[in-house]
Scaffold this motif. Structure first.
Motif, mmCIF file in Angstrom:
data_model
loop_
_atom_site.group_PDB
_atom_site.id
_atom_site.type_symbol
_atom_site.label_atom_id
_atom_site.label_comp_id
_atom_site.label_asym_id
_atom_site.label_seq_id
_atom_site.Cartn_x
_atom_site.Cartn_y
_atom_site.Cartn_z
ATOM 1 N N PHE A 63 -3.303 15.075 -2.860
ATOM 2 C CA PHE A 63 -3.291 14.218 -2.783
ATOM 3 C C PHE A 63 -1.738 14.048 -2.130
ATOM 4 C CE2 PHE A 63 -1.192 9.923 -3.300
ATOM 5 C CZ PHE A 63 -1.909 9.147 -2.688
ATOM 6 N N THR A 64 -0.703 14.605 -3.271
ATOM 7 C CA THR A 64 0.861 14.535 -2.516
ATOM 8 C C THR A 64 0.428 15.572 -0.922
ATOM 9 O OG1 THR A 64 1.299 14.634 -5.137
ATOM 10 C CG2 THR A 64 3.244 15.834 -3.355
ATOM 11 N N MET A 65 -0.123 16.231 -1.483
ATOM 12 C CA MET A 65 -0.361 17.336 -0.310
ATOM 13 C C MET A 65 -0.614 16.766 1.607
ATOM 14 S SD MET A 65 -1.097 21.221 -1.000
ATOM 15 C CE MET A 65 -0.331 22.554 -2.506
ATOM 16 N N LEU A 66 -1.572 16.151 1.352
ATOM 17 C CA LEU A 66 -2.308 15.324 1.924
ATOM 18 C C LEU A 66 -0.857 14.424 3.177
ATOM 19 C CD1 LEU A 66 -5.706 15.169 1.465
ATOM 20 C CD2 LEU A 66 -4.659 16.435 3.223
ATOM 21 N N VAL A 67 -0.228 13.367 2.082
ATOM 22 C CA VAL A 67 0.600 12.030 1.850
ATOM 23 C C VAL A 67 1.524 13.276 2.280
ATOM 24 C CG1 VAL A 67 2.387 11.137 1.336
ATOM 25 C CG2 VAL A 67 0.153 11.184 0.189
ATOM 26 N N LEU A 68 2.611 14.002 2.266
ATOM 27 C CA LEU A 68 3.451 14.860 3.176
ATOM 28 C C LEU A 68 2.908 15.217 4.576
ATOM 29 C CD1 LEU A 68 4.762 16.771 -0.057
ATOM 30 C CD2 LEU A 68 5.756 14.771 1.083
ATOM 31 N N VAL A 69 1.740 16.056 4.728
ATOM 32 C CA VAL A 69 1.313 16.141 5.616
ATOM 33 C C VAL A 69 1.721 15.403 6.577
ATOM 34 C CG1 VAL A 69 -0.058 17.432 7.466
ATOM 35 C CG2 VAL A 69 0.160 18.283 5.048
ATOM 36 N N SER B 91 -5.603 8.615 0.023
ATOM 37 C CA SER B 91 -5.838 7.349 -0.603
ATOM 38 C C SER B 91 -7.931 7.316 -1.363
ATOM 39 C CB SER B 91 -5.592 6.163 -0.610
ATOM 40 O OG SER B 91 -4.492 6.106 -0.618
ATOM 41 N N ILE B 92 -8.355 7.408 -0.760
ATOM 42 C CA ILE B 92 -9.763 7.341 -0.530
ATOM 43 C C ILE B 92 -9.856 8.269 -1.519
ATOM 44 C CG2 ILE B 92 -11.999 7.290 0.645
ATOM 45 C CD1 ILE B 92 -11.321 5.615 2.597
ATOM 46 N N VAL C 259 -0.556 6.849 8.814
ATOM 47 C CA VAL C 259 -1.453 5.245 7.590
ATOM 48 C C VAL C 259 -2.139 5.588 7.850
ATOM 49 C CG1 VAL C 259 -1.532 2.724 7.542
ATOM 50 C CG2 VAL C 259 0.208 3.703 9.391
ATOM 51 N N THR C 260 -3.242 6.143 8.931
ATOM 52 C CA THR C 260 -4.531 6.548 8.920
ATOM 53 C C THR C 260 -5.098 7.445 7.843
ATOM 54 O OG1 THR C 260 -4.906 6.120 11.546
ATOM 55 C CG2 THR C 260 -6.869 7.159 9.692
ATOM 56 N N GLU C 261 -4.032 8.639 8.239
ATOM 57 C CA GLU C 261 -4.410 10.352 6.692
ATOM 58 C C GLU C 261 -3.659 9.718 5.421
ATOM 59 O OE1 GLU C 261 -3.662 14.675 6.087
ATOM 60 O OE2 GLU C 261 -5.084 12.854 6.933
ATOM 61 N N LEU C 262 -2.502 8.521 5.292
ATOM 62 C CA LEU C 262 -2.297 7.743 3.818
ATOM 63 C C LEU C 262 -3.516 6.568 3.674
ATOM 64 C CD1 LEU C 262 1.355 6.978 4.633
ATOM 65 C CD2 LEU C 262 0.159 8.964 4.103
ATOM 66 N N PHE D 128 0.697 -1.290 0.118
ATOM 67 C CA PHE D 128 -0.174 0.302 0.448
ATOM 68 C C PHE D 128 0.840 0.615 -0.413
ATOM 69 C CE2 PHE D 128 -2.165 3.145 3.063
ATOM 70 C CZ PHE D 128 -2.729 3.844 1.621
ATOM 71 N N PHE D 129 2.472 0.684 0.708
ATOM 72 C CA PHE D 129 3.028 2.344 0.550
ATOM 73 C C PHE D 129 3.540 2.784 -0.579
ATOM 74 C CE2 PHE D 129 3.335 1.325 5.699
ATOM 75 C CZ PHE D 129 2.459 1.395 5.586
#
Length: 410
Positions: free
Chosen positions: A373-379, A360-361, A353-356, A289-290
């Motif tokens: 999506f990229t911004m949320l992953v970096l956060v 993704s959803i 992980v929960t944020e990822l 998943f990662f």
């Protein structure tokens, strides 16, 4: 050709597991949760790192067929992970209820409001084409308000404070917040399709789970003596629920989480099975998943645009400040001493992980675009990385202060 495709998929899996676990081991040596390294390992395999320094290798390793297969395997990993997360949710045993409720209200309410307000201003930059603006704004606010229960629990154990007042309040607040977050996500996703039909079917599934599935599971779990057969029953149930929620236009992880919540608590057999599943899921399925998250994340999307970087800075600032102030302030107003309230605010800032999963959803359901999506992953990565060092420094400062003030009370 079939054999070549299978071989390439297996090679990709081997590379992903090796890179993710190597990075996890490095993070463990540096005092960080191993899952942070595994997330970074996934990002290293995507366009943000491998795609920049060796694009030919990335293109050969992750072909369209391989990425599709990895995506399916990653979805299975998410289903099992969310099932386990649902099994761990214990909102019926909340300690210091007043403080927990205040922490959840402030720790989710303030980031949600500010995140939604920022999303409203950034609609043209972050919304996915064709998405409803209201759904996007609500989703983005919720994504900013998330706390990661699994990573938080690991940090508390590493610090040895999981059984202290701060530890129990933090875990209870994260558990309750997670439950509320998935409820809101369910409502948002119901709004992206046929609202009345989806909402009605979702409500029917919840009622059936509470009044039929939960008692049936309690009966079955109490009478099954074989761990292997019980494992099969629980996995089949989680996957079936995932398929049901997918069929009614909700994300499959919601079904897995709901089924996990229905599983009886404090049963030795269930706990043994949970540990077995957790080991395989963390070691094999979650890294896939990662990697999927990494393949969809491109820091290059921020590019040389001053506006993109300023927006990301605003998102990160709101995510951190609103979480610390909201959770810590809520706990302080509920009567928790100031230094403990600050510790709680720092801990609740962990997203992991929960944020990822939530990001993704949002991407798969067409609510946010690739930049969002990229911004949320970096956060998620940054807030997870800073939580451990910040809480260690804060606790050390508390100990020093206590040592300095102790003689004055003698």
């Amino acid at each position: 050709m079939h054999n070549d495709t299978l071989a390439q998929f297996l090679i990709a899996v081997a590379v992903i597991l090796a890179v993710c676990h190597l990075c996890g081991a490095l993070m463990r040596r540096w005092g960080q949760p191993p899952v942070l390294g595994e997330i970074l390992g996934g990002l290293l395999l995507g366009p943000s790192a491998l795609g920049l320094v060796w694009p030919e290798a990335g293109a050969w390793l992750f072909t369209a067929d391989t990425r599709a297969s990895l995506g399916l395997a990653a979805q299975l990993g998410l289903v099992v992970f969310m099932f386990l997360l649902g099994c761990e949710l214990r909102t019926g045993q909340l300690g210091r209820r007043r403080v927990v409720l205040a922490t959840v209200a402030g720790g989710m309410g303030l980031p949600f409001v500010l995140g939604a307000g920022l999303a409203l201003l950034a609609v043209p930059m972050l919304i996915a084409p064709g998405a409803e603006q209201a759904d996007f704004v609500l989703f983005f606010g919720l994504a900013i308000a998330i706390t990661a229960l699994p990573v938080l629990a690991r940090i508390l154990v590493d610090l040895g404070i999981e059984h202290t007042r701060i530890g129990t309040v933090a875990l209870s607040s994260a558990a309750l917040g997670d439950g509320l977050a998935w409820l809101v996500i369910t409502l948002i996703l119901a709004g992206t399709g046929q609202v009345a039909t989806t909402a009605g079917l979702a409500l029917a599934l919840i009622l059936a789970t509470v009044f039929l599935v939960r008692p049936a599971l309690a009966y079955v779990v109490a009478r099954i003596r074989s761990d292997q057969f019980l494992l099969a029953v629980l996995i089949v149930g989680a996957i079936t629920f995932s398929a049901l929620t997918q069929l009614i236009n909700l994300h499959p992880v919601i079904g897995a989480f709901l089924f996990g919540v229905a599983v009886p608590r404090d049963n030795p057999a269930v706990e043994r099975i949970g540990r077995q599943l957790q080991g395989f899921t963390i070691a094999v399925l979650l890294p896939l998943f990662f990697a999927g998250v990494g393949l969809g994340t491109s820091v290059g999307l921020l590019g040389g645009s001053f506006g993109n970087w300023m927006l990301f800075a605003a998102v990160l600032l709101i995510a951190v400040a609103a979480k610390v102030v909201g959770a810590g302030g809520g706990a302080r107003l509920a009567g928790l001493p100031g230094r403990e309230a600050m510790s709680l605010g720092i801990l609740m800032n962990c997203r992991g992980v929960t944020e990822l999963v939530v990001a993704s959803i949002g991407l798969s359901e067409g609510l946010i675009n690739q930049l969002g999506f990229t911004m949320l992953v970096l956060v998620a990565v940054i807030t997870t990385a800073v939580t451990g060092p910040l809480i260690r420094r804060h606790l050390a400062a508390e100990e020093r202060l206590a040592g300095e003030t102790e003689p004055s009370r003698i």
